[in-house]
Design a protein around this motif. Structure first.
Motif, PDB file in Angstrom:
ATOM      1  N   PRO A 177       0.798  -1.220   0.000  1.00  0.00           N
ATOM      2  CA  PRO A 177       0.000   0.000   0.000  1.00  0.00           C
ATOM      3  C   PRO A 177       0.834   1.274   0.000  1.00  0.00           C
ATOM      4  N   ASP A 178       2.119   1.159   0.392  1.00  0.00           N
ATOM      5  CA  ASP A 178       2.986   2.333   0.371  1.00  0.00           C
ATOM      6  C   ASP A 178       3.563   2.595  -1.014  1.00  0.00           C
ATOM      7  N   ASP A 179       3.366   1.641  -1.937  1.00  0.00           N
ATOM      8  CA  ASP A 179       3.882   1.798  -3.302  1.00  0.00           C
ATOM      9  C   ASP A 179       2.894   2.635  -4.099  1.00  0.00           C
ATOM     10  N   GLN A 180       3.093   3.950  -4.073  1.00  0.00           N
ATOM     11  CA  GLN A 180       2.124   4.871  -4.651  1.00  0.00           C
ATOM     12  C   GLN A 180       2.685   5.620  -5.849  1.00  0.00           C
ATOM     13  N   ARG A 181       3.695   5.077  -6.490  1.00  0.00           N
ATOM     14  CA  ARG A 181       4.258   5.786  -7.636  1.00  0.00           C
ATOM     15  C   ARG A 181       3.347   5.662  -8.854  1.00  0.00           C
ATOM     16  N   SER A 182       3.335   6.697  -9.676  1.00  0.00           N
ATOM     17  CA  SER A 182       2.490   6.699 -10.866  1.00  0.00           C
ATOM     18  C   SER A 182       3.157   5.883 -11.960  1.00  0.00           C
ATOM     19  N   ASP A 183       2.364   5.047 -12.624  1.00  0.00           N
ATOM     20  CA  ASP A 183       2.900   4.176 -13.667  1.00  0.00           C
ATOM     21  C   ASP A 183       2.937   4.869 -15.017  1.00  0.00           C
ATOM     22  N   SER A 184       2.001   5.773 -15.255  1.00  0.00           N
ATOM     23  CA  SER A 184       1.900   6.466 -16.548  1.00  0.00           C
ATOM     24  C   SER A 184       1.641   7.942 -16.304  1.00  0.00           C
ATOM     25  N   ILE A 185       2.375   8.773 -17.013  1.00  0.00           N
ATOM     26  CA  ILE A 185       2.188  10.223 -16.936  1.00  0.00           C
ATOM     27  C   ILE A 185       2.128  10.736 -18.367  1.00  0.00           C
ATOM     28  N   LEU A 186       0.990  11.291 -18.750  1.00  0.00           N
ATOM     29  CA  LEU A 186       0.833  11.798 -20.106  1.00  0.00           C
ATOM     30  C   LEU A 186       0.272  13.212 -20.081  1.00  0.00           C
ATOM     31  N   ILE A 187       0.803  14.031 -20.963  1.00  0.00           N
ATOM     32  CA  ILE A 187       0.191  15.316 -21.276  1.00  0.00           C
ATOM     33  C   ILE A 187      -0.573  15.130 -22.582  1.00  0.00           C
ATOM     34  N   VAL A 188      -1.865  15.386 -22.550  1.00  0.00           N
ATOM     35  CA  VAL A 188      -2.687  15.292 -23.756  1.00  0.00           C
ATOM     36  C   VAL A 188      -2.866  16.708 -24.288  1.00  0.00           C
ATOM     37  N   HIS A 189      -2.225  16.988 -25.420  1.00  0.00           N
ATOM     38  CA  HIS A 189      -2.283  18.315 -26.023  1.00  0.00           C
ATOM     39  C   HIS A 189      -3.238  18.283 -27.214  1.00  0.00           C
ATOM     40  N   VAL A 190      -4.213  19.177 -27.199  1.00  0.00           N
ATOM     41  CA  VAL A 190      -5.214  19.255 -28.264  1.00  0.00           C
ATOM     42  C   VAL A 190      -5.144  20.654 -28.888  1.00  0.00           C
ATOM     43  N   PRO A 191      -4.619  20.774 -30.106  1.00  0.00           N
ATOM     44  CA  PRO A 191      -4.561  22.089 -30.745  1.00  0.00           C
ATOM     45  C   PRO A 191      -5.959  22.670 -30.970  1.00  0.00           C
ATOM     46  N   ALA A 192      -6.009  23.964 -31.147  1.00  0.00           N
ATOM     47  CA  ALA A 192      -7.279  24.642 -31.406  1.00  0.00           C
ATOM     48  C   ALA A 192      -7.988  23.996 -32.595  1.00  0.00           C
ATOM     49  N   GLY A 193      -9.298  23.870 -32.491  1.00  0.00           N
ATOM     50  CA  GLY A 193     -10.090  23.232 -33.536  1.00  0.00           C
ATOM     51  C   GLY A 193     -10.445  21.799 -33.216  1.00  0.00           C
ATOM     52  N   ILE A 194      -9.704  21.177 -32.284  1.00  0.00           N
ATOM     53  CA  ILE A 194      -9.967  19.815 -31.795  1.00  0.00           C
ATOM     54  C   ILE A 194     -10.131  18.835 -32.952  1.00  0.00           C
ATOM     55  N   ARG A 195      -9.154  18.835 -33.875  1.00  0.00           N
ATOM     56  CA  ARG A 195      -9.165  17.872 -34.972  1.00  0.00           C
ATOM     57  C   ARG A 195      -8.016  16.871 -34.868  1.00  0.00           C
ATOM     58  N   GLN A 196      -7.116  17.075 -33.897  1.00  0.00           N
ATOM     59  CA  GLN A 196      -6.040  16.129 -33.656  1.00  0.00           C
ATOM     60  C   GLN A 196      -5.607  16.264 -32.201  1.00  0.00           C
ATOM     61  N   ALA A 197      -4.864  15.283 -31.725  1.00  0.00           N
ATOM     62  CA  ALA A 197      -4.401  15.303 -30.344  1.00  0.00           C
ATOM     63  C   ALA A 197      -3.050  14.616 -30.260  1.00  0.00           C
ATOM     64  N   TYR A 198      -2.234  15.070 -29.336  1.00  0.00           N
ATOM     65  CA  TYR A 198      -0.901  14.523 -29.112  1.00  0.00           C
ATOM     66  C   TYR A 198      -0.830  13.927 -27.709  1.00  0.00           C
ATOM     67  N   LEU A 199      -0.487  12.641 -27.624  1.00  0.00           N
ATOM     68  CA  LEU A 199      -0.314  11.966 -26.344  1.00  0.00           C
ATOM     69  C   LEU A 199       1.180  11.995 -26.023  1.00  0.00           C
ATOM     70  N   ILE A 200       1.570  12.842 -25.103  1.00  0.00           N
ATOM     71  CA  ILE A 200       2.983  13.057 -24.783  1.00  0.00           C
ATOM     72  C   ILE A 200       3.312  12.302 -23.499  1.00  0.00           C
ATOM     73  N   SER A 201       4.095  11.235 -23.622  1.00  0.00           N
ATOM     74  CA  SER A 201       4.453  10.409 -22.473  1.00  0.00           C
ATOM     75  C   SER A 201       5.672  10.992 -21.770  1.00  0.00           C
ATOM     76  N   ILE A 202       5.536  11.194 -20.470  1.00  0.00           N
ATOM     77  CA  ILE A 202       6.640  11.678 -19.658  1.00  0.00           C
ATOM     78  C   ILE A 202       7.357  10.468 -19.063  1.00  0.00           C
ATOM     79  N   PRO A 203       8.665  10.306 -19.300  1.00  0.00           N
ATOM     80  CA  PRO A 203       9.377   9.158 -18.733  1.00  0.00           C
ATOM     81  C   PRO A 203       9.243   9.107 -17.211  1.00  0.00           C
ATOM     82  N   ARG A 204       8.904   7.960 -16.673  1.00  0.00           N
ATOM     83  CA  ARG A 204       8.668   7.842 -15.238  1.00  0.00           C
ATOM     84  C   ARG A 204       9.933   8.078 -14.427  1.00  0.00           C
ATOM     85  N   ASP A 205      11.123   7.864 -15.034  1.00  0.00           N
ATOM     86  CA  ASP A 205      12.390   8.047 -14.330  1.00  0.00           C
ATOM     87  C   ASP A 205      13.035   9.390 -14.630  1.00  0.00           C
ATOM     88  N   LEU A 206      12.278  10.309 -15.222  1.00  0.00           N
ATOM     89  CA  LEU A 206      12.837  11.612 -15.590  1.00  0.00           C
ATOM     90  C   LEU A 206      13.303  12.357 -14.339  1.00  0.00           C
TER      91      LEU A 206
END
Length: 312
Positions: free
Chosen positions: A58-87
């Motif tokens: 229960p003390d193991d609370q590290r996040s497994d996935s970290i993503l920034i979801v960037h959606v340009p104006a117009g909402i016709r595409q999206a970028y899933l930007i993965s942040i390395p967990r060991d950054l």
């Protein structure tokens, strides 16, 4: 006009039921929150996946996935930007924690996990990137397994043979149907893969694309009982901070986003051993990625940096 009205009424009914199934909390640190204006400009959302599983410490609370979801104006595409967990980053102080250099996924732990963990993680990312976020979601991967199972599984393409360090399952190359447990087991793997954590990031991006594809292919609108189960299972696996925007408005805005308009992005970086600890460090400050996000110039950056952009 009548059909459109009925469609919007149905959407409102579904989002009302879904809204009641979702846990709402303030996930963003005040310094990392973008003041709400509207949905017409470029948007940045923070998506955190928790790797806490039944039977785990229960003390193991590290996040497994970290993503920034960037959606340009117009909402016709999206970028899933993965942040390395060991950054390697500087984590700001938090109650009971003095702050300092650490792996970015440790920020979730230092914040106490849950909403507090996401708040400290959002403050860490905002400090690193200069971004403010329009909303955030915390995903319980154990609950997400049920969503995949209710969709009838998803199709994943394994590119390199790998054996799970969690279940000892051997994943062999080739495209194959996976249920929720198998898919989540596969996308958690990083050891014995040529790209290590970079491959894991790409596989998690592929899983999100596969879920969206399957949801679009499955005739959920013709099966209201199944649709209701999927929505409620998804709601049960999510904790949301919509920054004051209603789910109705979000779904209406994003309903026209094609699944084939998703782009997977990895942060320019490389592994490095520091004081006998394995970290990931930014390559030339991130190779202009964060500047492109702040300036809403992701399409141009992606075109100039194909090495870091994945086909999903």
């Amino acid at each position: 006009m009548l059909l459109a009205t009925l469609g919007l009424a149905g959407l409102h009914w579904l989002t009302h039921r879904y809204d009641r199934a979702v846990t709402r909390q303030d996930l963003l640190d005040p310094a990392a929150r973008q003041p709400r204006t509207d949905l017409s400009r470029g948007l940045n959302y923070l998506l955190i996946g928790s790797d806490h599983r039944p039977g785990a410490n229960p003390d193991d609370q590290r996040s497994d996935s970290i993503l920034i979801v960037h959606v340009p104006a117009g909402i016709r595409q999206a970028y899933l930007i993965s942040i390395p967990r060991d950054l390697l980053v500087t984590v700001p102080p938090a109650p009971g924690y003095g702050g300092g250099p650490d792996k970015i996924n440790a920020a979730y732990e230092h914040g106490g996990g849950g909403a507090g963990g996401v708040r400290l993680l959002s403050a860490t990312l905002s400090q690193l990137t200069g971004l403010r976020f329009d909303g955030a979601a915390l995903v319980d991967f154990s609950g997400f397994k049920e969503v995949i199972d209710l969709l009838g599984g998803i199709r994943m393409c394994v590119d390199t043979e790998v054996r799970s360090v969690h279940t000892n399952t051997l994943f062999t190359p080739g495209c194959q149907q996976m249920d929720g447990a198998r898919a989540l087991d596969y996308v958690r793997q990083r050891y014995d893969l040529p790209g290590g954590d970079y491959d894991r990031q790409r596989h998690q991006q592929q899983m999100l694309r596969a879920v969206l594809d399957k949801a679009g292919q499955t005739h959920l609108r013709d099966d209201p009982v199944k649709l209701d189960r999927v929505l409620r299972a998804a709601g049960g696996a999510l904790t949301l901070d919509t920054n004051g925007v209603s789910l109705d408005d979000l779904l209406v805005a994003f309903r026209g986003l094609p699944s084939d308009a998703l782009h997977g992005v990895q942060v320019p970086s490389y592994p490095q051993i520091i004081d006998e600890v394995s970290y990931v460090v930014l390559d030339n400050g991130g190779g202009g990625l964060f500047d492109a996000l702040r300036a809403a110039r992701m399409p141009e950056w992606a075109g100039a940096n194909p090495r870091w952009v994945n086909r999903l």
